[in-house]
Write a protein that holds these residues in place. Structure first.
Motif, PDB file in Angstrom:
ATOM      1  N   GLN A  27     -54.624  43.134 -16.443  1.00 14.19           N
ATOM      2  CA  GLN A  27     -54.388  43.009 -15.003  1.00 14.19           C
ATOM      3  C   GLN A  27     -54.234  41.546 -14.581  1.00 14.19           C
ATOM      4  OE1 GLN A  27     -53.797  45.466 -12.852  1.00 14.19           O
ATOM      5  NE2 GLN A  27     -54.150  47.067 -14.367  1.00 14.19           N
ATOM      6  N   ARG A  47     -62.348  30.500 -19.510  1.00 10.38           N
ATOM      7  CA  ARG A  47     -63.156  29.617 -20.351  1.00 10.38           C
ATOM      8  C   ARG A  47     -62.236  28.676 -21.115  1.00 10.38           C
ATOM      9  NH1 ARG A  47     -66.092  34.747 -22.765  1.00 10.38           N
ATOM     10  NH2 ARG A  47     -63.881  35.248 -22.703  1.00 10.38           N
ATOM     11  N   SER A  52     -56.598  33.155 -24.014  1.00  7.19           N
ATOM     12  CA  SER A  52     -56.010  33.485 -22.711  1.00  7.19           C
ATOM     13  C   SER A  52     -55.570  32.228 -21.971  1.00  7.19           C
ATOM     14  CB  SER A  52     -57.011  34.253 -21.846  1.00  7.19           C
ATOM     15  OG  SER A  52     -57.302  35.500 -22.406  1.00  7.19           O
ATOM     16  N   LEU A  79     -60.950  39.581 -12.564  1.00  6.32           N
ATOM     17  CA  LEU A  79     -60.202  40.503 -13.425  1.00  6.32           C
ATOM     18  C   LEU A  79     -60.556  40.316 -14.893  1.00  6.32           C
ATOM     19  CD1 LEU A  79     -56.778  40.300 -11.551  1.00  6.32           C
ATOM     20  CD2 LEU A  79     -58.561  42.025 -11.321  1.00  6.32           C
ATOM     21  N   THR A  80     -61.830  40.058 -15.148  1.00  8.07           N
ATOM     22  CA  THR A  80     -62.327  40.039 -16.527  1.00  8.07           C
ATOM     23  C   THR A  80     -62.835  41.459 -16.830  1.00  8.07           C
ATOM     24  OG1 THR A  80     -64.568  39.454 -15.859  1.00  8.07           O
ATOM     25  CG2 THR A  80     -63.045  37.628 -16.222  1.00  8.07           C
ATOM     26  N   ASP A  82     -65.062  44.672 -17.084  1.00  3.36           N
ATOM     27  CA  ASP A  82     -66.123  45.048 -16.148  1.00  3.36           C
ATOM     28  C   ASP A  82     -67.513  44.617 -16.629  1.00  3.36           C
ATOM     29  OD1 ASP A  82     -64.630  46.516 -14.017  1.00  3.36           O
ATOM     30  OD2 ASP A  82     -63.944  47.618 -15.771  1.00  3.36           O
ATOM     31  N   SER A  84     -68.337  42.052 -18.248  1.00  2.52           N
ATOM     32  CA  SER A  84     -68.560  40.600 -18.164  1.00  2.52           C
ATOM     33  C   SER A  84     -68.710  40.119 -16.726  1.00  2.52           C
ATOM     34  CB  SER A  84     -67.385  39.867 -18.812  1.00  2.52           C
ATOM     35  OG  SER A  84     -66.240  39.933 -17.965  1.00  2.52           O
ATOM     36  N   GLN A  85     -68.383  40.966 -15.768  1.00  2.00           N
ATOM     37  CA  GLN A  85     -68.267  40.490 -14.382  1.00  2.00           C
ATOM     38  C   GLN A  85     -69.569  39.991 -13.748  1.00  2.00           C
ATOM     39  OE1 GLN A  85     -66.004  43.424 -12.195  1.00  2.00           O
ATOM     40  NE2 GLN A  85     -64.162  43.091 -13.426  1.00  2.00           N
ATOM     41  N   VAL A  88     -69.820  36.516 -14.845  1.00  2.00           N
ATOM     42  CA  VAL A  88     -68.759  35.714 -14.225  1.00  2.00           C
ATOM     43  C   VAL A  88     -69.133  35.390 -12.777  1.00  2.00           C
ATOM     44  CG1 VAL A  88     -66.354  35.736 -13.435  1.00  2.00           C
ATOM     45  CG2 VAL A  88     -66.907  36.555 -15.725  1.00  2.00           C
ATOM     46  N   ALA A 105     -60.604  44.942  -9.157  1.00  2.00           N
ATOM     47  CA  ALA A 105     -59.587  45.961  -9.436  1.00  2.00           C
ATOM     48  C   ALA A 105     -60.236  47.280  -9.858  1.00  2.00           C
ATOM     49  CB  ALA A 105     -58.630  45.469 -10.521  1.00  2.00           C
ATOM     50  N   HIS A 106     -61.563  47.280  -9.881  1.00  2.00           N
ATOM     51  CA  HIS A 106     -62.332  48.490 -10.174  1.00  2.00           C
ATOM     52  C   HIS A 106     -63.704  48.284  -9.539  1.00  2.00           C
ATOM     53  CE1 HIS A 106     -64.107  51.886 -12.077  1.00  2.00           C
ATOM     54  NE2 HIS A 106     -64.640  51.268 -13.098  1.00  2.00           N
ATOM     55  N   PRO A 131     -51.463  50.256 -15.919  1.00  2.00           N
ATOM     56  CA  PRO A 131     -51.831  49.067 -16.690  1.00  2.00           C
ATOM     57  C   PRO A 131     -51.056  47.833 -16.232  1.00  2.00           C
ATOM     58  CG  PRO A 131     -50.438  50.512 -18.004  1.00  2.00           C
ATOM     59  CD  PRO A 131     -50.732  51.235 -16.722  1.00  2.00           C
ATOM     60  N   GLY A 132     -51.555  46.656 -16.588  1.00  2.00           N
ATOM     61  CA  GLY A 132     -50.966  45.402 -16.135  1.00  2.00           C
ATOM     62  C   GLY A 132     -49.502  45.230 -16.491  1.00  2.00           C
TER      63      GLY A 132
HETATM   64  P1  NAD Z   1     -58.784  42.716 -20.161  1.00  2.00           P
HETATM   65  O1  NAD Z   1     -59.841  43.111 -21.122  1.00  2.00           O
HETATM   66  O2  NAD Z   1     -57.372  43.044 -20.474  1.00  2.00           O
HETATM   67  O3  NAD Z   1     -58.812  41.128 -19.881  1.00  2.00           O
HETATM   68  C1  NAD Z   1     -59.930  40.357 -19.983  1.00  2.00           C
HETATM   69  C2  NAD Z   1     -59.636  38.912 -19.644  1.00  2.00           C
HETATM   70  O4  NAD Z   1     -60.834  38.318 -19.193  1.00  2.00           O
HETATM   71  C3  NAD Z   1     -59.171  38.096 -20.819  1.00  2.00           C
HETATM   72  O5  NAD Z   1     -58.202  37.190 -20.357  1.00  2.00           O
HETATM   73  C4  NAD Z   1     -60.437  37.320 -21.237  1.00  2.00           C
HETATM   74  O6  NAD Z   1     -60.127  36.120 -21.813  1.00  2.00           O
HETATM   75  C5  NAD Z   1     -61.090  37.125 -19.898  1.00  2.00           C
HETATM   76  N1  NAD Z   1     -62.567  36.960 -19.963  1.00  2.00           N
HETATM   77  C6  NAD Z   1     -63.464  37.732 -20.624  1.00  2.00           C
HETATM   78  N2  NAD Z   1     -64.715  37.284 -20.391  1.00  2.00           N
HETATM   79  C7  NAD Z   1     -64.589  36.228 -19.536  1.00  2.00           C
HETATM   80  C8  NAD Z   1     -65.504  35.328 -18.925  1.00  2.00           C
HETATM   81  N3  NAD Z   1     -66.820  35.458 -19.139  1.00  2.00           N
HETATM   82  N4  NAD Z   1     -65.018  34.349 -18.114  1.00  2.00           N
HETATM   83  C9  NAD Z   1     -63.695  34.210 -17.888  1.00  2.00           C
HETATM   84  N5  NAD Z   1     -62.779  35.030 -18.449  1.00  2.00           N
HETATM   85  C10 NAD Z   1     -63.222  36.008 -19.269  1.00  2.00           C
HETATM   86  O7  NAD Z   1     -59.206  43.307 -18.727  1.00  2.00           O
HETATM   87  P2  NAD Z   1     -58.390  44.341 -17.815  1.00  2.00           P
HETATM   88  O8  NAD Z   1     -58.189  45.622 -18.559  1.00  2.00           O
HETATM   89  O9  NAD Z   1     -57.236  43.639 -17.209  1.00  2.00           O
HETATM   90  O10 NAD Z   1     -59.484  44.644 -16.688  1.00  2.00           O
HETATM   91  C11 NAD Z   1     -59.740  43.761 -15.631  1.00  2.00           C
HETATM   92  C12 NAD Z   1     -60.197  44.576 -14.436  1.00  2.00           C
HETATM   93  O11 NAD Z   1     -59.131  45.421 -14.020  1.00  2.00           O
HETATM   94  C13 NAD Z   1     -61.381  45.483 -14.721  1.00  2.00           C
HETATM   95  O12 NAD Z   1     -62.188  45.522 -13.574  1.00  2.00           O
HETATM   96  C14 NAD Z   1     -60.734  46.830 -14.964  1.00  2.00           C
HETATM   97  O13 NAD Z   1     -61.582  47.927 -14.702  1.00  2.00           O
HETATM   98  C15 NAD Z   1     -59.596  46.754 -13.956  1.00  2.00           C
HETATM   99  N6  NAD Z   1     -58.454  47.650 -14.188  1.00  2.00           N
HETATM  100  C16 NAD Z   1     -57.846  47.677 -15.410  1.00  2.00           C
HETATM  101  C17 NAD Z   1     -56.740  48.487 -15.602  1.00  2.00           C
HETATM  102  C18 NAD Z   1     -56.017  48.505 -16.935  1.00  2.00           C
HETATM  103  O14 NAD Z   1     -55.091  49.292 -17.061  1.00  2.00           O
HETATM  104  N7  NAD Z   1     -56.332  47.674 -17.913  1.00  2.00           N
HETATM  105  C19 NAD Z   1     -56.255  49.291 -14.555  1.00  2.00           C
HETATM  106  C20 NAD Z   1     -56.882  49.211 -13.292  1.00  2.00           C
HETATM  107  C21 NAD Z   1     -57.976  48.387 -13.132  1.00  2.00           C
END
Ligand code: NAD
Ligand code: MG
Length: 330
Positions: A27, A47, A52, A79-80, A82, A84-85, A88, A105-106, A131-132
């Motif tokens: 995302q 980080r 990333s 958008l890390t 869930d 880890s949030q 964060v 986003a969730h 998805p993103g």
């Molecule tokens: P992801 O796992 O694809 O991405 C994680 C990113 O976060 C990476 O860039 C990673 O480097 C970074 N990260 C991890 N730990 C970190 C930290 N401590 N500090 C800074 N950056 C950090 O995540 P995603 O699937 O895009 O999900 C993000 C949010 O979007 C979540 O809340 C998820 O529920 C929501 N969401 C996801 C989707 C999907 O299809 N993937 C759909 C709708 C909502």
């Protein structure tokens, strides 16, 4: 039901604002690039030295460490992953500007109180229903993935307008932005992935495969029947619901569907689904999952390895190697 479109977006909301996107995964990347193309000043919080960060810089984005990225940002999207949030949020909490908008986003961490945001912040949800990579691709084609919108905390009275402006920036208003609550988004999202989409669908495939193989049929044939061909059915459902699927399958398949579907997915299965929903609503699922994460994910790892060791995975790998066009078909 309320669906917002482009005409509902306030011209003043987030005008000239800096938006910080924390995380650059599925995302994060899509939102950051779409917002930038929509004219926002975007900074990505990551980080230092991670993969990333390299990717975001290569995509032409400004990258800072999370706490530095949120300084001066009118809206911060977390958008890390869930899990880890909460960490964060702890990292950026003191750097967040007064009356900034915190966007998710969730709804998991807000709904289950893993994050308790400062009282001066607006706390909103924009959850794309895809998805993103789809969020990015649709935007580039002048279309948009529908989103859900919710407001958990409205300190300034501008929370919803800001959320809607963000949704517009990622292309969501083109697909429609449906009003919900953090509770509804969180509980239905968890239920969907557990009972139907991920848990339910894979288990249905595995059990069907097992029944055929245990009855002496070739695993390869069972794979095609129970897994490979599922895509055809899902595509038809996605495009035109049950009616479109019925239109494209044979009369015999239709009769078998009507007769045996309810026999397999019977009252007992529905009762189990209701149990799954109860565990989500009462917070039991969240409690167990949070504890699992804090204690080294032992059970999670065991269950995952068991899933990946299923015989369907071996036969699947062999058969998919003969269909290199599968990857491109997505
Ligand atoms: P992801 O796992 O694809 O991405 C994680 C990113 O976060 C990476 O860039 C990673 O480097 C970074 N990260 C991890 N730990 C970190 C930290 N401590 N500090 C800074 N950056 C950090 O995540 P995603 O699937 O895009 O999900 C993000 C949010 O979007 C979540 O809340 C998820 O529920 C929501 N969401 C996801 C989707 C999907 O299809 N993937 C759909 C709708 C909502
Ligand atoms: Mg499974």
């Amino acid at each position: 039901m309320r669906i917002y479109g482009e005409k509902d977006v306030s011209k003043k909301a987030l005008k000239g604002a800096t938006i910080a996107v924390i995380g650059y995964g599925s995302q994060g990347r899509a939102h950051a690039l779409n917002l930038k193309d929509s004219g926002f000043d975007v900074v990505v919080g990551l980080r230092k030295g991670g993969a990333s960060a390299k990717k975001a810089k290569k995509d032409g984005l400004k990258v800072l460490e999370p706490a530095a990225a949120v300084k001066g940002a009118a809206l911060v999207a977390i958008l890390t992953p869930d899990t880890s949030q909460p960490a964060v949020y702890a990292e950026i909490k003191d750097a967040l500007g007064k009356n900034a908008t915190l966007l998710f986003a969730h709804g998991f961490n807000i709904h289950f109180k893993q994050i308790k945001p400062r009282k001066d912040l607006d706390v909103v949800l924009i959850a794309p229903k895809g998805p993103g990579d789809l969020v990015r691709r649709q935007y580039q084609q002048g279309r948009g993935v529908p989103c859900l919108i919710a407001v958990a905390q409205d300190a300034t009275g501008k929370g919803k307008a800001n959320a809607l402006a963000y949704a517009h920036g990622i292309g969501g208003t083109r697909g429609g932005v449906l009003e919900t609550t953090f509770a509804e988004e969180t509980e239905t999202d968890l239920f969907g992935e557990q009972a139907v989409l991920c848990g339910g669908a894979t288990e249905l495939v595995l059990k069907g495969f097992e029944v055929l193989v245990e009855a002496g049929y070739q695993p390869e044939v069972a794979y095609y029947e129970c897994l490979h061909e599922l895509k055809l059915i899902v595509d038809l459902l996605h495009e035109g619901g049950v009616a479109k699927m019925h239109q494209f399958i044979s009369e015999t398949a239709k009769w078998g569907d009507l007769l045996s579907g309810p026999r397999v997915i019977n009252r007992k299965v529905k009762t189990e689904m209701e149990g799954v929903l109860k565990d989500i609503q009462t917070g039991k699922f969240a409690r167990v999952w949070i504890r699992e994460n804090k204690t080294g994910k032992k059970k999670y790892t065991k269950l995952l390895n068991k899933d990946l060791a299923h015989p369907i995975e071996k036969v699947g790998r062999e058969l998919r190697a003969r269909m290199p066009w599968l990857e491109q078909a997505r």
